[in-house]
Design a protein around this motif. Structure first.
Motif, mmCIF file in Angstrom:
data_model
loop_
_atom_site.group_PDB
_atom_site.id
_atom_site.type_symbol
_atom_site.label_atom_id
_atom_site.label_comp_id
_atom_site.label_asym_id
_atom_site.label_seq_id
_atom_site.Cartn_x
_atom_site.Cartn_y
_atom_site.Cartn_z
ATOM 1 N N GLN A 172 0.831 -1.197 0.000
ATOM 2 C CA GLN A 172 0.000 0.000 0.000
ATOM 3 C C GLN A 172 0.868 1.249 0.000
ATOM 4 O O GLN A 172 0.589 2.229 -0.716
ATOM 5 C CB GLN A 172 -0.925 0.002 1.223
ATOM 6 C CG GLN A 172 -1.871 1.195 1.283
ATOM 7 C CD GLN A 172 -2.841 1.234 0.115
ATOM 8 O OE1 GLN A 172 -3.504 0.255 -0.171
ATOM 9 N NE2 GLN A 172 -2.911 2.373 -0.573
ATOM 10 N N SER B 239 2.330 1.687 -3.421
ATOM 11 C CA SER B 239 1.315 2.214 -4.344
ATOM 12 C C SER B 239 1.067 3.699 -4.106
ATOM 13 O O SER B 239 0.995 4.489 -5.057
ATOM 14 C CB SER B 239 0.020 1.427 -4.171
ATOM 15 O OG SER B 239 -1.005 1.973 -4.973
ATOM 16 N N ASP B 240 0.948 4.094 -2.847
ATOM 17 C CA ASP B 240 0.722 5.504 -2.522
ATOM 18 C C ASP B 240 1.877 6.372 -3.016
ATOM 19 O O ASP B 240 1.671 7.476 -3.540
ATOM 20 C CB ASP B 240 0.543 5.682 -1.020
ATOM 21 C CG ASP B 240 -0.748 5.054 -0.509
ATOM 22 O OD1 ASP B 240 -1.634 4.766 -1.338
ATOM 23 O OD2 ASP B 240 -0.847 4.850 0.715
ATOM 24 N N ARG B 241 3.072 5.868 -2.839
ATOM 25 C CA ARG B 241 4.248 6.631 -3.267
ATOM 26 C C ARG B 241 4.275 6.777 -4.787
ATOM 27 O O ARG B 241 4.620 7.834 -5.314
ATOM 28 C CB ARG B 241 5.515 5.931 -2.778
ATOM 29 C CG ARG B 241 6.816 6.669 -3.097
ATOM 30 C CD ARG B 241 6.892 8.000 -2.412
ATOM 31 N NE ARG B 241 8.195 8.630 -2.625
ATOM 32 C CZ ARG B 241 8.473 9.886 -2.315
ATOM 33 N NH1 ARG B 241 7.552 10.646 -1.758
ATOM 34 N NH2 ARG B 241 9.676 10.381 -2.541
ATOM 35 N N HIS C 26 1.680 6.902 -6.741
ATOM 36 C CA HIS C 26 0.680 7.903 -7.079
ATOM 37 C C HIS C 26 1.213 9.313 -6.850
ATOM 38 O O HIS C 26 0.944 10.231 -7.633
ATOM 39 C CB HIS C 26 -0.578 7.682 -6.242
ATOM 40 C CG HIS C 26 -1.311 6.429 -6.604
ATOM 41 N ND1 HIS C 26 -2.502 6.050 -6.013
ATOM 42 C CD2 HIS C 26 -1.027 5.457 -7.494
ATOM 43 C CE1 HIS C 26 -2.915 4.920 -6.532
ATOM 44 N NE2 HIS C 26 -2.028 4.525 -7.426
ATOM 45 N N THR C 27 1.961 9.485 -5.776
ATOM 46 C CA THR C 27 2.546 10.795 -5.475
ATOM 47 C C THR C 27 3.501 11.227 -6.585
ATOM 48 O O THR C 27 3.511 12.389 -7.005
ATOM 49 C CB THR C 27 3.290 10.741 -4.135
ATOM 50 O OG1 THR C 27 2.375 10.371 -3.089
ATOM 51 C CG2 THR C 27 3.920 12.087 -3.804
ATOM 52 N N PRO D 117 -4.269 -0.241 -5.945
ATOM 53 C CA PRO D 117 -3.793 -0.624 -4.608
ATOM 54 C C PRO D 117 -4.189 -2.041 -4.195
ATOM 55 O O PRO D 117 -3.511 -2.665 -3.380
ATOM 56 C CB PRO D 117 -4.452 0.420 -3.694
ATOM 57 C CG PRO D 117 -4.762 1.571 -4.590
ATOM 58 C CD PRO D 117 -5.086 0.973 -5.915
#
Length: 775
Positions: free
Chosen positions: A338, A341-343, A345-346, A369
């Motif tokens: 997760q 995935s968040d990184r 997207h950033t 995610p």
């Protein structure tokens, strides 16, 4: 002298009242500002001295000036008139505002404290703040300068600074050019900026250093954060530009200290002055750590995604760029998917904000995610790469440049071997109590075609094909029987299969059954321990050790009688290597995985494998005998689970005590292959060498021989007519002939015809042994 003071000379005279000694009326008073003239004494009258009158109390109305209105006056004495209309000045000058000491007249009045005028207002506050800021700024500049000078002095002279050479890369290829792995400290070859998709460097710039193309190499705010972090003992946090990160990677340690940060800044300035922005970015991408000890964008792309950085997708590029913040945790194989995935997207959003991609492209490339990131799994070829990497230096010496290693590995066979071993462990491991497997395949000249060191390289890099030294069991017996042939035995020599004791040692057959007097060939086919033990005692253990070493066993062996039963540890590689002379006509080989080593820059050949002059280790007549006996093993003996339709094959099974190790080593005139199954902790299994190891061997060898014309094994041996008749007579006494079992899923084209041939050959003493041992 007598002095008479008039009332006009006195201080404090009441207003409007005349003094007794006042001048006669009609006399003009002295002009303002001048002292009145002294009156002359009248004739005949003696002047008398008049004592000074006590001054009347002074009041504000008499003085007309409030000393509090002027902070420069500290007492009333400063304002006393001098008697001439002036103010404390003999020259008639106005002395107001100038303090002049006056003679004390009696007891002085107590001084009142001076009050300072209060200063306020926005302008005064601004000026005060500006003054302090300038002061602290000056002091801070001095301190920073001193720090820079101090830590800068610890660096070598700037005219000696140079970018260190990149650690050489070892690019390992299969025989067909397929990339196996990149090895060396870098883990991947260097790639130029022009070879990469535009979004690869864009992703790094967007998330790591948005002003990279415009700044001079240092982010002042980052330096300030480092200083504050050091002072507050919270460590130095962030703020480094790409150039500073490169300076750290090239020249410095990873210590989070103020000194390292200052030196990093100085080196960053030097890099910016010496190299272009494109060169700095290219150096950075080829030197930065992406986790799992993968240095450089190419190594990371190959490791995580299984292809070159030249072919990275937008989503993959964003994932790798995002991992730079914390390579150990945010790499594509990180535990917290997760967070990965968040990184990503950033990074994609940052690229969109900077205008490198559109919002639609960012959304399309974003990872779902709920779906794990698709990364490649390092396969069994990595075991080969580890081995090859360790050999390169011994072939060409110190590696000072990128090199390309062409191996002898057949890529398709490598993947087939990996699949066969992993599938067998997955399907039968739990039921048969084994967890690991290994395989080695080579051509009869020793060139390695496939090698599997374990079922999962990512979980365990321990190479069970090369490093592990285990008991080979009866798979070692060909060395014993070859020694017997060299001491006058033949395949038809009658030997005793009975219990015996020698010097306190009592070898036994695994099932506790004994066949009595049987031919040597049959004893090997059914792997009878007592016969091998008797040979060891007869020819001597040292003779067996010498034969094994000559054939290719390199592990140290002790010359003890039990060596005949394979009780000493050897590797699967050297055991397989020792069988190769039986397949190639009797010549020794050295297992070799490397065909050629060349320079990556210009293709210059640094090493070319040239097979050594063949050395005969098995005489031609003995070779024919050995191939005859070992063919009997797979025809009717313990190795009959290994079959290769249309080919003459031979081999030997091996099982150590309590089934801890189960092996089968077999060969044709085209290839030699060894298989091992067992456990790393040496736990017992329910395996034998003739069961699942022989099945893996069959599956692999069928793939390896696809499209190859069959050929017989070298050498020949024909048993005498008397021996054949004796075997047939013994077989007839035992009744019905037993057929050979081969699982249905292993039955290929022509299987039934081959089985008929096997049954015909089985009408001999082998049927007797089958009835005795239940084979």
């Amino acid at each position: 002298m007598d002095i008479k003071l008039s009332d006009g000379d006195r201080i404090g005279k009441p207003s409007g009242k005349s003094n007794k000694a006042a001048a006669p009326s009609g006399k003009a008073s002295a002009p303002a500002g001048k002292a009145p003239p002294r009156q002359p004494a009248q004739p005949g009258i003696k002047a008398r001295t008049v004592p000074p009158a006590k001054p009347a109390p002074r009041t504000r109305s008499d003085l007309r000036i409030d000393p509090r209105e002027n902070p420069n006056y500290q007492s009333y004495d400063d304002l006393i008139p001098d008697g001439r209309g002036g103010w404390d000045g003999d020259d008639g000058q106005d002395r107001r505002g100038t303090r002049k000491p006056a003679p004390k007249r009696g007891r002085a009045a107590a001084e009142k404290p001076k009050k300072k005028r209060r200063r306020s207002g926005p302008l005064w506050l601004f000026l005060s703040l500006l003054k302090w800021l300038l002061l602290f700024g000056f002091l801070g500049a001095v301190a920073v300068g001193a720090i820079v000078v101090y830590y800068g002095a610890q660096l070598p002279s700037s005219n000696t600074w140079a970018v260190p050479e990149r650690a050489p890369n070892i690019k390992i290829l299969a025989a067909d050019g397929q990339l196996i792995s990149n090895r060396g400290k870098s883990g991947g070859e260097a790639v130029s900026l022009q070879e990469l998709p535009y979004y690869v460097p864009a992703a790094v710039i967007s998330i790591e250093d948005k002003r990279f193309m415009t700044h001079m190499g240092i982010d002042p705010m980052g330096v300030a954060a480092a200083v504050v972090g050091q002072i507050t003992r919270h460590g130095v946090r962030g703020g480094s530009t790409i150039t500073q990160q490169l300076a750290k990677n090239l020249f410095l340690t990873r210590d989070q200290t103020l000194g390292r940060k200052v030196q990093e800044a100085l080196l960053a300035l030097w890099l910016e002055r010496t190299y272009s922005k494109q060169q700095i970015l290219e150096l950075y991408l080829n030197r930065v750590d992406f986790g799992h000890q993968k240095v450089g964008i190419e190594a990371a792309a190959q490791y995580y995604f299984g292809h070159s950085a030249r072919n990275l997708t937008l989503g993959e590029a964003a994932t790798l760029a995002g991992s730079l913040k914390a390579p150990s945790n945010l790499n594509p194989k990180g535990a917290d998917q997760q967070a990965v995935s968040d990184r990503q997207h950033t990074v994609l959003q940052a690229m969109a904000d900077e205008g490198y991609i559109t919002q639609d492209e960012a959304k399309a490339a974003a990872i779902d995610p709920s779906t794990p990131i698709a990364t490649t799994v390092q396969g069994s070829e990595s075991y080969v790469a580890d081995w090859v990497e360790g050999l390169v230096a011994s072939y060409i010496g110190d590696i000072k440049q990128d090199v390309v290693v062409q191996t002898t590995i057949d890529w398709d066979l490598q993947k087939a071997a990996e699949f066969d071993v992993r599938e067998m462990v997955a399907k039968n491991g739990k039921a048969r109590h084994f967890t690991q497997g290994a395989l080695v395949a080579m051509d009869p000249n020793g060139d390695i075609k496939a090698m599997v060191g374990g079922i999962d390289y990512e979980k365990s890099q321990y190479n069970r094909a090369i490093t592990a030294k285990r008991q080979s069991g009866s798979a070692f017996k060909p060395m014993v029987y070859l020694t017997a042939l060299e001491h006058g035995y033949t395949p038809d020599t009658i030997v005793d299969d009975d219990p015996f004791t020698y010097d306190g040692w009592s070898p036994q057959n695994d099932n506790g059954k004994y066949a009595g007097q049987i031919p040597l060939r049959t004893a090997l086919a059914y792997s009878l321990n007592t016969v091998a033990a008797r040979i060891s005692v007869d020819v001597g253990p040292q003779a067996i050790v010498d034969t094994a070493m000559r054939m290719g066993i390199s592990s140290p062996l002790q010359a003890v009688p039990s060596i005949a039963l394979g009780t000493q540890g050897v590797s699967l590689l050297e055991l397989t290597q020792a069988y190769a002379p039986f397949a190639n006509g009797g010549y020794s080989v050295i297992a070799n995985p490397i065909a050629k080593i060349s320079s990556a820059s210009d293709g210059k050949v640094l090493y070319q494998n040239i097979p050594p002059t063949p050395t005969e280790v098995v005489a031609p007549d003995k070779l024919g005998m050995m191939n005859n006996m070992l063919s009997t093993v797979v025809d009717i003996g313990t190795g009959k689970g290994a079959q290769l339709p249309g080919w003459q094959i031979a081999g030997k099974t091996g099982t150590s005590q309590k089934g801890r190790d189960a092996l089968f080593v077999g060969y044709s005139s085209h290839m030699v292959t060894g298989v091992w199954l067992g456990n790393d902790n040496d736990a017992p299994t329910t395996l034998t060498g003739g069961s699942l190891p022989a099945s893996i061997w069959t599956e692999f060898m069928q793939a390896a021989h696809k499209g190859v014309a069959p050929a017989a094994l070298p050498g020949s041996y024909e048993p005498s007519a008397e021996d054949l008749q004796a075997e047939q007579d013994l077989a007839a006494q035992q009744g019905q002939v037993q057929g050979d079992y081969v699982p249905s899923d292993q039955q290929g084209p022509g299987f039934e015809q081959q089985q008929q041939q096997v049954r015909q050959r089985s009408k001999n003493l082998g049927d007797l042994i089958n009835s005795l041992f239940g084979q």
